[in-house]
Design a protein around this motif. Structure first.
Motif, short mmCIF file in Angstrom:
data_model
loop_
_atom_site.label_atom_id
_atom_site.label_comp_id
_atom_site.label_asym_id
_atom_site.label_seq_id
_atom_site.Cartn_x
_atom_site.Cartn_y
_atom_site.Cartn_z
N THR A 26 -21.31 10.97 17.76
CA THR A 26 -21.33 12.00 18.86
C THR A 26 -22.88 12.25 19.05
OG1 THR A 26 -19.23 12.86 18.63
CG2 THR A 26 -20.80 14.16 20.17
N VAL A 135 -23.69 23.00 25.91
CA VAL A 135 -22.62 22.83 24.87
C VAL A 135 -23.41 23.20 23.62
CG1 VAL A 135 -21.05 21.08 24.09
CG2 VAL A 135 -21.61 21.31 26.35
N VAL A 137 -21.77 23.08 19.45
CA VAL A 137 -20.80 22.39 18.40
C VAL A 137 -20.89 23.19 17.02
CG1 VAL A 137 -19.74 20.36 17.12
CG2 VAL A 137 -20.54 20.43 19.60
N PHE A 171 -17.56 24.18 20.98
CA PHE A 171 -16.25 23.52 20.49
C PHE A 171 -16.40 23.43 18.70
CE2 PHE A 171 -16.96 21.23 24.37
CZ PHE A 171 -15.94 20.75 24.95
N THR A 173 -15.79 20.91 15.59
CA THR A 173 -15.71 19.66 15.20
C THR A 173 -14.51 19.56 14.20
OG1 THR A 173 -16.78 17.73 13.96
CG2 THR A 173 -17.61 19.84 13.46
N THR A 213 -10.63 17.40 22.76
CA THR A 213 -11.74 16.32 23.08
C THR A 213 -11.75 15.10 22.08
OG1 THR A 213 -12.66 18.01 24.19
CG2 THR A 213 -14.01 15.97 24.10
N PHE A 263 -12.80 16.80 18.57
CA PHE A 263 -13.09 18.33 18.79
C PHE A 263 -12.08 19.44 19.63
CE2 PHE A 263 -16.53 15.39 19.04
CZ PHE A 263 -17.71 15.80 18.38
N ILE A 273 -12.66 17.61 29.86
CA ILE A 273 -13.16 17.56 28.57
C ILE A 273 -12.40 16.47 27.60
CG2 ILE A 273 -14.25 19.98 28.85
CD1 ILE A 273 -11.87 20.57 26.70
N LEU A 277 -17.70 16.18 26.01
CA LEU A 277 -18.16 17.48 25.66
C LEU A 277 -18.76 18.14 26.93
CD1 LEU A 277 -19.71 17.10 22.25
CD2 LEU A 277 -17.32 17.82 22.69
#
Length: 292
Positions: A26, A135, A137, A171, A173, A213, A263, A273, A277
């Motif tokens: 990603t 965004v 993560v 998000f 992971t 996602t 995600f 999404i 992301l």
């Protein structure tokens, strides 16, 4: 002509190598498409189990120099993934790897889980205000597999993103169970795989129904493999003559290199999404527009 700022993605990881193991594809995908990608690492990974015999003297039970060595590995991995903005939470060496749950390292006075949560949150919030990512993560509340530092990274990230405005989505992971099981089934077909195959359900994963996602990293698997190879003290990478790949950590258990990273949306709008992301809102290389 109207110029727009690139989308900004920030990822919070516990140790060097987590950025590659969990989100390497990603990171490489969005970096290649022109996004500004920032990786924040919370510790130097001082308690990692060293795989190469010739480097085991770096470990915490010997010279205790592994953290500094892993900084170099992390730089190599970031270069492979296209990351040009990397930060250590609180500065390099501020918090130490806490080790696995139940180990003596959990009681080290500088370990991440013993640190002040408010101080750690403030340190990340300062980075968020500077970088201004849309965004963010990190891990889920279990840290993916229960590691204390992963759980603390989750706590710090959720607290910091709650107090900093302008973040569209957060998000977690994760690894999708059905997708992982398909990958493991493929490993069973490989010849000369030097690692032990995992038992059914041995590798941690979440139910696919939780996934919001799925990011296709097919074109960026080579970058992810290069990043994993950079973390040579922690990761062994194998590739067959047909290009099939697998990796193993110090436990020697084979894990597949999947073509999708998954995600779970923790905060923000779910619109658009499914595969992006940024919600398809103009992030480079997505259906939302932009150019490669």
């Amino acid at each position: 002509m109207t110029l727009t700022a690139p989308p900004r993605l920030l990822l919070v990881h516990a140790h060097p190598d987590d950025e590659s193991l969990w989100t390497g594809g990603t990171i490489a995908r969005y970096a290649a498409y022109g996004a500004h990608v920032t990786v924040v690492t919370c510790t130097l990974g001082e308690e990692g189990e060293v795989i190469p015999e010739g480097l085991r003297g770096l470990g915490p039970e010997a010279a205790d120099q592994l953290g500094g060595y892993r900084v170099g590995e992390l730089r190599g991995a970031c270069a492979a993934l296209g990351v040009i903005d990397h930060r250590f939470l609180g500065g390099m060496g501020r918090w130490r790897d806490s080790g696995m749950a139940g180990t003596a390292a959990n009681k080290h006075q500088r370990c991440f889980v013993a640190g002040d949560l408010q101080e750690q949150t403030a340190a990340l919030a300062a980075i968020l205000r500077e970088v201004k990512p849309q965004v963010v993560v990190t891990y889920d509340s279990f840290g993916g597999y229960g590691h204390p530092d992963h759980i603390r990274a989750h706590e710090v990230t959720m607290a910091a993103t709650a107090e900093v405005p302008g973040i569209d989505r957060v998000f977690h992971t994760v690894t999708a169970r059905a997708h992982l099981d398909l990958g493991v089934a493929g490993l069973k077909e490989l010849e000369s795989l030097p690692f032990r195959l995992p038992a059914d359900g041995e590798l941690p994963a979440v139910d696919d129904a939780l996934i919001t996602t799925s990011v296709d990293i097919t074109d960026h698997v080579p970058a992810k493999l290069s990043a994993l190879r950079a973390h040579a003290t922690q990761v062994q990478v194998w590739q067959g003559n047909d290009g099939a790949a697998a990796y193993a950590l110090s436990n020697g258990i084979a894990q597949p290199v999947l073509a999708t990273e998954h995600f779970v949306l923790a905060r923000g709008s779910a619109e658009g999404i499914a595969t992006d992301l940024f919600g398809g809102g103009g992030a480079p290389g997505t259906d939302g527009g932009g150019t490669r």
